[in-house]
Enzyme design. Structure first.
Site, PDB file in Angstrom:
ATOM      1  N   LYS A 236     -26.900-105.696 -39.962  1.00 41.86           N
ATOM      2  CA  LYS A 236     -25.650-104.936 -40.000  1.00 41.86           C
ATOM      3  C   LYS A 236     -24.893-105.227 -38.718  1.00 41.86           C
ATOM      4  O   LYS A 236     -25.510-105.394 -37.653  1.00 41.86           O
ATOM      5  CB  LYS A 236     -25.916-103.439 -40.093  1.00 41.86           C
ATOM      6  CG  LYS A 236     -26.550-102.999 -41.407  1.00 41.86           C
ATOM      7  CD  LYS A 236     -26.758-101.496 -41.401  1.00 41.86           C
ATOM      8  CE  LYS A 236     -27.464-101.049 -42.667  1.00 41.86           C
ATOM      9  NZ  LYS A 236     -27.769 -99.604 -42.644  1.00 41.86           N
TER      10      LYS A 236
ATOM     11  N   HIS B 226     -22.218-101.377 -35.029  1.00 42.17           N
ATOM     12  CA  HIS B 226     -21.195-100.371 -35.278  1.00 42.17           C
ATOM     13  C   HIS B 226     -20.858 -99.620 -33.998  1.00 42.17           C
ATOM     14  O   HIS B 226     -21.700 -99.465 -33.114  1.00 42.17           O
ATOM     15  CB  HIS B 226     -21.708 -99.401 -36.354  1.00 42.17           C
ATOM     16  CG  HIS B 226     -20.645 -98.531 -36.940  1.00 42.17           C
ATOM     17  ND1 HIS B 226     -20.235 -97.365 -36.342  1.00 42.17           N
ATOM     18  CD2 HIS B 226     -19.899 -98.664 -38.066  1.00 42.17           C
ATOM     19  CE1 HIS B 226     -19.280 -96.814 -37.076  1.00 42.17           C
ATOM     20  NE2 HIS B 226     -19.064 -97.578 -38.122  1.00 42.17           N
TER      21      HIS B 226
ATOM     22  N   HIS C  62     -23.152 -97.064 -32.401  1.00 39.70           N
ATOM     23  CA  HIS C  62     -24.283 -97.435 -31.544  1.00 39.70           C
ATOM     24  C   HIS C  62     -23.865 -97.531 -30.074  1.00 39.70           C
ATOM     25  O   HIS C  62     -24.727 -97.677 -29.201  1.00 39.70           O
ATOM     26  CB  HIS C  62     -24.869 -98.781 -31.983  1.00 39.70           C
ATOM     27  CG  HIS C  62     -25.584 -98.711 -33.297  1.00 39.70           C
ATOM     28  ND1 HIS C  62     -26.765 -98.038 -33.471  1.00 39.70           N
ATOM     29  CD2 HIS C  62     -25.268 -99.222 -34.505  1.00 39.70           C
ATOM     30  CE1 HIS C  62     -27.154 -98.145 -34.735  1.00 39.70           C
ATOM     31  NE2 HIS C  62     -26.264 -98.854 -35.378  1.00 39.70           N
TER      32      HIS C  62
END
Length: 579
Positions: free
Chosen positions: A139, A142, A145
């Site tokens: 992923k 983002h 984080h």
């Protein structure tokens, strides 16, 4: 530094009250500086002495305060002692104040300023393991984080500066049903060419699509379960695809970490503990801690009365492990491998119950060191969006911070002098992000605000960088001027006294930060220091002043610059030299 004065006052108290002077050190605090009026330098709260049993708690506190203040003798160090509402104030000799506070900077910057304080001596040193950032592989990184990454970096920096041996660990989410979904999704929707072109973007698109599809497609959900079971059983094809996803992701993440100035000593992950997790299940079973729920899941009963009112699921009905099972295995493995004295998990506050259960189970399994494990929770960032849309990836946020900062700098006449304005804009933009995040309590949610964050004036990271760059410019311009004799008697102005008094508080701020791991104390200290520096820069000119005055003022500015830079580095910020 403050130690000299604190110990002098403690010695007076020790002689008067017939106690060792060390017991008074923590009770003597530097007084917060008020900009518009002169403050005393130190204060002692008499209620602290009552709580510690040094003074009787059944007598009138104001009478005790006045009596004790009258018994303490003035001398060449402490010139004035006064009592007010349960507090004793101490004013120290102004020449000695300047001499002692600025002494560490006589040969240049001092990276250890405040760190050798008596206040910090009682802190336990040892090995600190900090687990932070910990994104899920396959992923894109983002923006959510960001908080774990910068908070964990701050904790690691702080602990390291205080003398701990720090292990920075990135515990990747690289196992579990999400990979069953991704594996099944990639087999159905994936494209090797797109994976080569833009790996994380393509994996993100596949993951979003498969999550949407499984809501109406039971066959696809079953394929995801099968894929994860194959992973747990070490099927070559499934493991090969998973390994490819993991390597792609770590490479992408390392690029973002480099931009943030963050590094890790260990890249670990749930996958490292998948076999050990089964060992944990057996240990739970052997200790009689593992039960079975009505749905056939393996559970641990954490309810005080053993009535299954509070259970933690550690095993699915099909025998596959869960996140907490692997976390148990990871914690046990880390203690065996690193013999840590403390372990700090930095995650959002929604995981508070997970860590409560984790620590409870570890203790029930006979691991007393679980008491040395700590969860540092944080709140959510609201409204973090770029111009391009709602799904916010951290790299987009960093790019936009740099672009906006570059635009703001281009409006200033100084930008053209910079060798690499983009690099400066990057450092200042990241500092702005970090300071906005750190200004309040970590557990609180906060609203992200681009305009406020990037203001050059006010309580922002841009202001800190501007102040540091301005001091560096002043020191560069006057290089060699401050090599003469330092005369502390020349620092009598309110602007200089404010800085000196504020620097007295630095070790207290470090102690407070070490105790609760909240960066707001250090951020607020540095912002206030920068405001005092701005006033002093305006009121205390170096150019055109007599040589002895110029030399002495430069020592003051050099000390302030050094402490500002030290504090910024602990926050995880790279101070800029020009701006």
């Amino acid at each position: 530094m403050a130690c000299f004065f604190r110990r002098t006052i403690a010695a007076k108290l020790g002689r008067t009250l017939q106690h060792p002077e060390d017991v008074f050190i923590p009770a003597i605090t530097a007084t917060p500086v008020l900009k518009k009026q002169q403050s005393p330098d130190f204060r002692l709260s008499v209620s602290t002495l009552r709580i510690d049993g040094i003074l009787p708690s059944n007598e009138d506190i104001q009478l005790q305060t006045e009596n004790l203040a009258n018994q303490l003798k003035r001398d060449v160090v402490v010139e004035e002692i006064s009592a007010e509402k349960g507090v004793i104030h101490f004013h120290v000799n102004r020449e000695l104040l300047a001499e002692k506070v600025l002494e560490p900077f006589k040969n240049g910057a001092d990276d250890k300023y405040g760190l050798n304080s008596d206040l910090l001596t009682p802190l336990k040193r040892g090995t600190t393991l900090v687990e932070f950032s910990s994104p899920n592989i396959a992923k894109k990184f983002h923006a959510g984080h960001l908080r774990s990454t910068i908070i964990g970096n701050f904790v690691a920096n702080l602990k390291e500066s205080l003398g701990n041996s720090v292990i920075r660990m990135n515990y990747l989410g690289d196992w579990g049903m999400q990979f069953g979904l991704l594996g099944a999704g990639f087999e159905k929707f994936g494209c090797i060419e797109k994976l080569k072109e833009n790996p994380l973007q393509h994996l993100f698109e596949v993951y979003v699509r498969v999550n949407k599809e499984v809501e109406q497609n039971e066959a696809l959900m079953q394929a995801a379960r099968d894929f994860f079971r194959q992973l747990e059983q070490h099927d070559d094809e499934a493991v090969s695809l998973w390994q490819q996803f993991r390597e792609i992701t770590v490479q992408e993440y390392q690029h973002v970490y480099k931009r943030l100035g963050v590094h890790f000593d260990v890249y670990s992950g749930e996958s490292f503990h998948r076999d050990q997790a089964q060992t944990v299940v057996r240990q739970l079973q052997d200790r009689g801690l593992l039960g079975t729920s009505a749905k056939g899941m393996g559970v641990v009963d954490l309810s005080p009365d053993g009535d299954m009112s509070n259970v933690c699921t550690v095993l699915r009905s099909d025998g596959t492990t869960l996140y907490i099972t692997r976390d148990l295995a990871a914690a046990i493995n880390r203690q065996e491998k690193y013999s840590f004295d403390e372990m700090i998990y930095v995650t959002d506050k929604s995981q508070a119950n997970h860590f409560r259960q984790l620590f409870q189970i570890l203790l029930a399994m006979g691991h007393p060191w679980a008491d040395r494990c700590r969860h540092l929770p944080f709140g959510l960032v609201r409204g973090m969006k770029t111009r391009t849309g709602d799904v916010v990836f951290l790299e987009d946020v960093l790019d936009e911070a740099r672009a906006r900062m570059l635009h703001n700098m281009s409006q200033s006449h100084t930008t053209k002098e910079l060798e690499n304005p983009e690099d400066t804009a990057e450092k200042v933009g990241i500092c702005a992000l970090i300071v906005q995040d750190f200004k309040g309590p970590l557990q609180s949610d906060y609203k992200f605000d681009w305009a406020q964050m990037l203001q050059a004036q006010g309580d922002t990271g841009v202001f800190l960088q501007y102040t540091h760059a301005r001091l560096c410019s002043l020191l560069r311009t006057n290089k060699g001027v401050d090599e003469g004799e330092f005369n502390p008697s020349l620092l009598r102005e309110t602007s200089s006294i404010n800085i000196l008094q504020h620097l007295l508080r630095y070790d207290e701020v470090l102690l407070q930060s070490a105790q609760d791991l909240q960066p707001k104390h250090l951020v607020n200290f540095l912002i206030k220091l920068s405001h005092f520096i701005a006033s002093a820069h305006r009121d205390l000119p170096v150019k055109g002043s007599p040589p002895d005055v110029a030399q002495t003022r430069l020592r003051l500015f050099r000390g302030a610059c050094s402490v500002l830079a030290n504090g910024m580095r602990i926050l995880g910020v790279t101070p800029v030299q020009k701006m």
